[in-house]
Enzyme design. Structure first.
Site, PDB file in Angstrom:
ATOM      1  N   ASP A  66      -9.064 -23.481 -32.384  1.00  0.00           N
ATOM      2  CA  ASP A  66     -10.021 -24.587 -32.479  1.00  0.00           C
ATOM      3  C   ASP A  66      -9.702 -25.451 -33.710  1.00  0.00           C
ATOM      4  OD1 ASP A  66     -10.943 -22.917 -34.470  1.00  0.00           O
ATOM      5  OD2 ASP A  66     -13.027 -22.872 -33.778  1.00  0.00           O
ATOM      6  N   SER A  67      -8.656 -25.035 -34.462  1.00  0.00           N
ATOM      7  CA  SER A  67      -8.131 -25.911 -35.512  1.00  0.00           C
ATOM      8  C   SER A  67      -7.675 -27.240 -34.915  1.00  0.00           C
ATOM      9  CB  SER A  67      -6.954 -25.234 -36.232  1.00  0.00           C
ATOM     10  OG  SER A  67      -6.025 -24.720 -35.297  1.00  0.00           O
ATOM     11  N   ASP A 105      -8.785 -20.005 -28.219  1.00  0.00           N
ATOM     12  CA  ASP A 105      -9.861 -19.802 -29.189  1.00  0.00           C
ATOM     13  C   ASP A 105     -11.190 -20.198 -28.539  1.00  0.00           C
ATOM     14  OD1 ASP A 105     -10.482 -18.990 -31.722  1.00  0.00           O
ATOM     15  OD2 ASP A 105      -9.699 -20.785 -32.733  1.00  0.00           O
ATOM     16  N   LYS A 135     -10.080 -15.611 -28.345  1.00  0.00           N
ATOM     17  CA  LYS A 135     -10.360 -15.191 -29.721  1.00  0.00           C
ATOM     18  C   LYS A 135     -11.772 -15.636 -30.109  1.00  0.00           C
ATOM     19  CE  LYS A 135      -8.598 -17.259 -33.578  1.00  0.00           C
ATOM     20  NZ  LYS A 135      -9.857 -17.626 -34.271  1.00  0.00           N
ATOM     21  N   GLU A 137     -14.735 -15.498 -33.515  1.00  0.00           N
ATOM     22  CA  GLU A 137     -14.915 -15.277 -34.951  1.00  0.00           C
ATOM     23  C   GLU A 137     -16.160 -14.434 -35.199  1.00  0.00           C
ATOM     24  OE1 GLU A 137     -15.087 -19.012 -37.082  1.00  0.00           O
ATOM     25  OE2 GLU A 137     -13.125 -19.648 -36.346  1.00  0.00           O
ATOM     26  N   GLU A 204      -8.403 -13.705 -42.162  1.00  0.00           N
ATOM     27  CA  GLU A 204      -8.128 -14.992 -42.814  1.00  0.00           C
ATOM     28  C   GLU A 204      -8.630 -15.013 -44.249  1.00  0.00           C
ATOM     29  OE1 GLU A 204      -9.005 -18.504 -40.516  1.00  0.00           O
ATOM     30  OE2 GLU A 204      -8.687 -19.835 -42.234  1.00  0.00           O
TER      31      GLU A 204
HETATM   32  O1  KIV Z   1      -8.142 -22.142 -35.117  1.00  0.00           O
HETATM   33  C1  KIV Z   1      -7.118 -21.622 -35.600  1.00  0.00           C
HETATM   34  O2  KIV Z   1      -6.037 -22.218 -35.628  1.00  0.00           O
HETATM   35  C2  KIV Z   1      -7.220 -20.277 -36.131  1.00  0.00           C
HETATM   36  C3  KIV Z   1      -6.034 -19.716 -36.835  1.00  0.00           C
HETATM   37  C4  KIV Z   1      -5.790 -20.399 -38.093  1.00  0.00           C
HETATM   38  C5  KIV Z   1      -6.142 -18.243 -37.002  1.00  0.00           C
HETATM   39  O3  KIV Z   1      -8.239 -19.663 -35.984  1.00  0.00           O
END
Ligand code: KIV
Length: 286
Positions: A66-67, A105, A135, A137, A204
């Site tokens: 989600d970056s 994510d 993924k 969090e 992280e």
């Molecule tokens: O969103 C993302 O890119 C991440 C990574 C930096 C682990 O969660």
């Protein structure tokens, strides 16, 4: 959608390929890699072009993070990213990738409301976007959602330490787990998430010795980002390690290229050539 030749009993009989099918990276393979001490190489990607380069360069895991909210969409945080955004980018990445495991994510509010909603949304990421895993969090508070998804056959990667979706709760992007209470909670959360069925954990921005402790406390791989060298694998945002991101220089990023400068120079030359009537020349014309 990608299939998993490694896990198809008839993979050798695939009549559509003349050469041996590429062994797709699976959760089982990642756990084997931890056991053997083989480091796991991970990067983010958001489109087919980059997905393909990373895959062909041997990256094991490609995270459609989600970056993308920061990198692609230009937001300050990852909070505005939607499930539809992740579906769109995961589909694109997936089209470029043959071997790496593609993980989608889960964006903010797509798994926190209830385990049932998490399961439904994760299902969309596998079914509509072609991800092999998702993924999420958070620690104990997402354990029920992790159990619901994994019991239904959806592999889940967890994410502890600095969790950017909680930025408004943390108030800053500082290193996490520096006091004993928070460090103990991270180790406890890692065990809870493993128990809930997670197949790997991103750590992280936590101290290297804490990441080493988590890594030796669980049987599933840990993937570090700003978490020292003892993790079972490492991940970076690809635009950071290639020097495409500007104004973001945390010490955990090693910059292998300066693509911002190189692209800037190339585009400036292109502009100069057009303005000076040097492009196109006769060889480049019909
Ligand atoms: O969103 C993302 O890119 C991440 C990574 C930096 C682990 O969660």
């Amino acid at each position: 959608m990608n299939s998993h030749p490694e896990e198809r009993p008839d993979a050798e009989n695939d009549r559509h390929t003349h050469s041996a099918p590429l062994r797709r990276v699976t959760t089982r393979r990642l756990i084997e890699m931890k056991k053997k001490g083989t480091k796991i190489v991970c990067l983010t990607a958001y489109d087919a072009l980059i997905g393909r380069v990373l895959d062909e360069a041997g990256v094991d895991v490609i995270l459609v993070g989600d970056s993308l909210g920061n990198v692609v969409q230009g937001h300050e945080t990852t909070i505005p990213v939607t499930l539809e955004d992740i579906i769109y980018h995961t589909r694109a990445v997936n089209r470029g990738v043959k071997r790496a495991m593609v993980i989608a994510d889960m964006p903010f509010m797509s798994y926190q409301v209830s385990p049932e909603e998490a399961f439904r949304n994760a299902g969309r990421l596998l079914k509509e976007a072609g991800a092999s895993a998702v993924k999420v969090e958070g620690g104990e508070r997402v354990a029920d959602a992790v159990s619901r998804m994994t019991e239904a056959g959806i592999p889940v990667m967890a994410h502890l330490g600095l969790t950017p979706q909680s930025i408004h709760q943390f108030g800053s992007y500082r290193v996490r787990g520096t006091d004993d209470a928070e460090a103990d909670r991270i180790v406890r959360d890692a065990k809870i998430l493993e128990e809930a069925g997670a197949f790997a954990i991103v750590l992280e921005k936590i101290p290297a010795d804490l990441a080493a402790k988590v890594t030796s406390s669980v049987n599933i791989p840990t993937i570090g980002i700003g978490a020292g060298a003892e993790c079972d694998g490492q991940i970076l945002v690809y635009t950071d390690m290639l020097g495409l991101t500007v104004d973001f220089n945390p010490r955990f990023v090693r910059q292998y290229e300066n693509l911002y400068e190189r692209i800037h120079t190339a585009v400036t030359r292109y502009g100069d050539d057009i303005r000076q009537r040097n492009f196109p020349n006769t060889d480049e014309s019909y």
